[in-house]
Design a protein around this motif. Structure first.
Motif, short mmCIF file in Angstrom:
data_model
loop_
_atom_site.label_atom_id
_atom_site.label_comp_id
_atom_site.label_asym_id
_atom_site.label_seq_id
_atom_site.Cartn_x
_atom_site.Cartn_y
_atom_site.Cartn_z
N ARG A 134 -52.06 15.30 14.31
CA ARG A 134 -52.83 15.57 15.70
C ARG A 134 -51.91 15.84 16.78
N LEU A 135 -50.99 16.11 16.89
CA LEU A 135 -49.96 15.60 17.64
C LEU A 135 -50.35 16.83 18.94
N SER A 136 -50.49 16.84 19.77
CA SER A 136 -50.28 17.90 21.39
C SER A 136 -49.23 18.41 21.65
N ASP A 137 -49.41 19.37 22.27
CA ASP A 137 -47.86 20.53 22.60
C ASP A 137 -46.55 19.17 23.63
N GLU A 138 -47.29 18.81 23.80
CA GLU A 138 -46.48 18.08 24.71
C GLU A 138 -45.55 17.12 24.28
N GLU A 139 -46.20 16.04 22.87
CA GLU A 139 -45.61 15.01 21.74
C GLU A 139 -44.33 16.15 21.37
N VAL A 140 -44.61 17.05 21.01
CA VAL A 140 -43.94 18.01 20.03
C VAL A 140 -42.81 18.67 20.92
N ALA A 141 -42.99 18.35 21.84
CA ALA A 141 -41.66 19.42 23.23
C ALA A 141 -41.41 17.64 22.92
N ARG A 142 -41.66 16.46 22.91
CA ARG A 142 -41.00 15.51 23.62
C ARG A 142 -40.31 14.82 21.95
N PHE A 143 -40.47 15.38 20.91
CA PHE A 143 -40.18 14.57 19.89
C PHE A 143 -39.28 15.45 19.74
#
Length: 655
Positions: A134-143
């Motif tokens: 359940r990653l957020s869009d922000e976490e996806v972008a950071r990775f």
């Protein structure tokens, strides 16, 4: 001195060398041409496919899992899409170091680490294991910005199972979880087409309907042909064959009734099974306490698993399906029917009940005390132990066994849920097979006496007791119990009924069934359950029961206060309504609650009120039921149709 050379000989030697070299070169070119012809012509197709496979990759497309609905179309299991961060240990180097570095980019909790460790133990090194879900869009972008730092780590979009009603009906629905190594090995024996259909699938049904109807719910896996770079990264999609979603499974369960029953139990333990006796449809299938199946979807963490597995209340035990109990006095109506059908005793035979029964130097007591002469109807109404002690002695264990077996006692009912226990319907043959020592194999006449009142070796599930009650309610006609009514094709919307085996008529005499029914009606009109069913808008029939949880010493008076809570007697009730045209039949047990009329019958009354009168208990009534202090309903019943559906539940959208 001048050397004299033979020019002609030298020239001949030179020509020979040129010819040899020419032949060698020509042969080499011939071999090269032959190889080229072989590669370009003979193996053209094979090599072209290999070249294409180096440029492309076939990726399985996992289908959406089918929904599960109740009989009214309420969604009980659905799906949602979310991003997960996954690690492939064989590609990630030092996994612990990788996780520490990832934690600098994305929040990874101790619970995430524990779950990852447990899932990794159940997986192979080249399997992709989630570390975060359940990653957020922000976490996806950071990775994504720092992905180059993490070989063997990738983000995947996955479908997750969701049970919107939480722990309601969890034992019926079951749950899905990651496919473990044992299940992967078992899949190797599947038909080839089934194995292919599970390519890319990481989750599978573990219990309940999710497991029993796994292949129906799974759907058909699709494929995508992707063009890849030299590094194996997908560049573009070349072709695709979409997956086919799993079918929707439609249950006979009424989720509002299910929730009502679970709420009435409160913090107590027990089980209830309710049938439509004319079809075998399961209307409610309750086991308390319950558990939240959502805990298992992403891989349950160690602490939650320990809490569930080590609890004395055993929330993971499906008591309706796998809990076996002595039926107590709820067995007496079936003993009465056995006596009538086998000719062992007539309905008008009067037996004196002085409050005790002597046999073989042992005194078998009765909590009812001296109730005098009773015929069969009154024996059911007053729950005479002495009547059934003597009846069991007259019939013998094998005759009892042979009559009770077709009713389903001690048998697998065949319900469409896995893991059903058989329980024990004793016989002389059973005892010979169950024990090892010669003296244990022998059946003693004194062991038969307690069978008549549902004690002794008798242990059955509430599913079996409910089925037997349903058969009597239905005049001796037996249907196979089932929780699934139909499936619906997600693509076409076509509904297909699940075919059940034809009903079986056990051939009971209507007159004999009528005698037992009259006895059961008298229980709720002037017997032990009269207070509970006072004022009911229908005529019910039923029998209360109390069953020992632990064996008491001979001639020892039962004292609940002197026992640990888990050692106290169980409270039971079986019944059906309306008595002359049954639309619902049920069996209920409240563990360690004592008297059946005080704890089990009040729950049964409210179930019948809901199903037949569309009535929902008042808040005051619910409070009394939860603590075992209810009789007839108190307060003004609420219209069941106006009560809100369970939290987060909503009717499914039309296909």
């Amino acid at each position: 001195m001048t050397e004299i050379r033979n020019v002609v000989a030298d020239l001949a030697r030179f020509k020979r060398r040129v010819i040899v070299i020419g032949l060698v070169v020509l042969g080499a070119f011939g071999l090269l041409c032959t190889r080229l012809v072989y590669l370009q012509v003979v193996r053209h197709t094979d090599l072209a496919e290999q070249a294409e496979s180096n440029r492309t990759a076939i990726v399985p497309v996992v289908p959406n899992r089918g929904l599960i609905l109740d009989r009214n179309g309420i969604v009980l299991a659905s799906n949602y899409s979310a991003y997960t961060l996954e690690i492939t240990p064989s590609k990630a180097g030092k996994v612990d170091d990788t996780i520490e570095s990832l934690a600098e980019v994305i929040d990874i909790t101790p619970r995430d680490r524990r779950r990852f460790k447990r899932l990794r133990e159940d997986s192979r090194s080249f399997d992709s294991v989630p570390i975060r879900t359940r990653l957020s869009d922000e976490e996806v972008a950071r990775f994504a910005a720092q992905r180059y730092r993490f070989p063997g780590v990738e983000i995947k979009a996955r479908l997750f199972r969701n049970y919107p009603n939480g722990d309601t009906a969890s034992h019926v629905l079951g749950y899905i979880g990651r496919i473990n190594q044992r299940e992967k090995e078992a899949m190797e024996d599947w038909p080839e087409e089934d194995v292919a259909n599970y390519k890319g699938t990481d989750y599978i049904g573990k219990l309940g309907v999710e497991q029993s109807y796994e292949k129906t719910l799974h759907g058909l896996t699709g494929v995508e042909q992707m063009e890849t770079s030299a590094g194996g990264r997908a560049v573009r999609r070349l072709a695709s064959h979409p997956s086919t979603p799993g079918d929707t499974v439609m249950l006979s369960l009424d989720i509002k009734l299910q929730k009502l029953v679970e709420d009435m139990y409160g913090d107590r333990r027990g089980a209830l099974v309710a049938f439509n006796p004319k079809t075998g449809e399961v209307l409610a299938f309750v086991s308390k306490p319950t558990f939240d199946p959502n805990l298992f979807v992403e891989g349950i963490d160690t602490e939650s698993w320990k809490e569930l597995s080590e609890s004395l209340d055993k929330p993971l035990l499906n008591r309706a399906l796998r809990g076996t109990y002595p039926p107590g006095s709820t067995y007496k109506p079936f003993m009465a029917l056995a006596a009538l059908q086998t000719g062992s005793r007539g309905p008008n035979v009067v037996v004196n009940d002085p409050g005790f029964f002597n046999f073989g130097g042992h005194r078998f007591g009765s909590p009812e005390g001296n109730i005098g002469g009773v015929d069969m109807r009154r024996s059911i109404q007053l729950s005479s132990n002495i009547y059934y002690y003597s009846l069991a002695n007259e019939m013998g264990v094998d005759k009892i066994h042979d009559f009770m077996k077709p009713l389903g006692f001690g048998q697998v009912t065949g319900i469409d849920l896995g893991g059903e226990l058989r329980g024990v319907l004793p016989s002389t043959e059973w005892k010979r097979n169950a024990y090892k020592r010669p003296e244990q194999k022998k059946w003693y006449a004194g062991e038969t006496i307690s069978l008549g009142i549902g004690q002794g070796y008798n242990t059955f599930t509430m599913l079996q007791l409910a089925q037997a009650t349903s058969i009597v309610a239905n005049g001796g006609v037996r249907y196979r119990p089932h929780v699934v009514l139909a499936t619906r094709d997600t693509v076409t919307g076509q509904i297909k009924s699940v075919i059940q085996p034809p009903a079986e008529n056990l051939g009971y005499s209507p007159a004999n069934v009528a005698v037992v029914r009259e006895g059961l009606v008298s229980v709720v009109t002037s017997g032990t359950a009269r207070g509970v069913f006072a004022g009911a808008g229908y005529q019910a029939a039923g029998k209360t029961g109390t069953a020992q949880a632990v064996t008491q010493a001979q001639n020892t008076k039962y004292n609940a206060r002197a026992l640990e809570e888990h050692q106290r007697d169980h409270a039971l009730f079986m019944g059906f309504a309306p008595a002359n045209d049954p639309k619902i039949a049920l069996a209920v047990i409240v563990e360690n609650a004592g008297w059946g009329a005080g704890a089990a019958a009040p729950i049964a009354r409210r179930v019948m009120d809901y199903w037949l009168m569309d009535q929902y208990p008042s808040e005051a009534d619910m409070a009394a039921i939860r603590v075992g202090k209810a009789t007839a309903p108190i307060g003004k019943p609420r219209p069941a149709g106006e009560m809100a559906w369970p939290a987060s539940a909503a009717p499914a959208a039309a296909p």
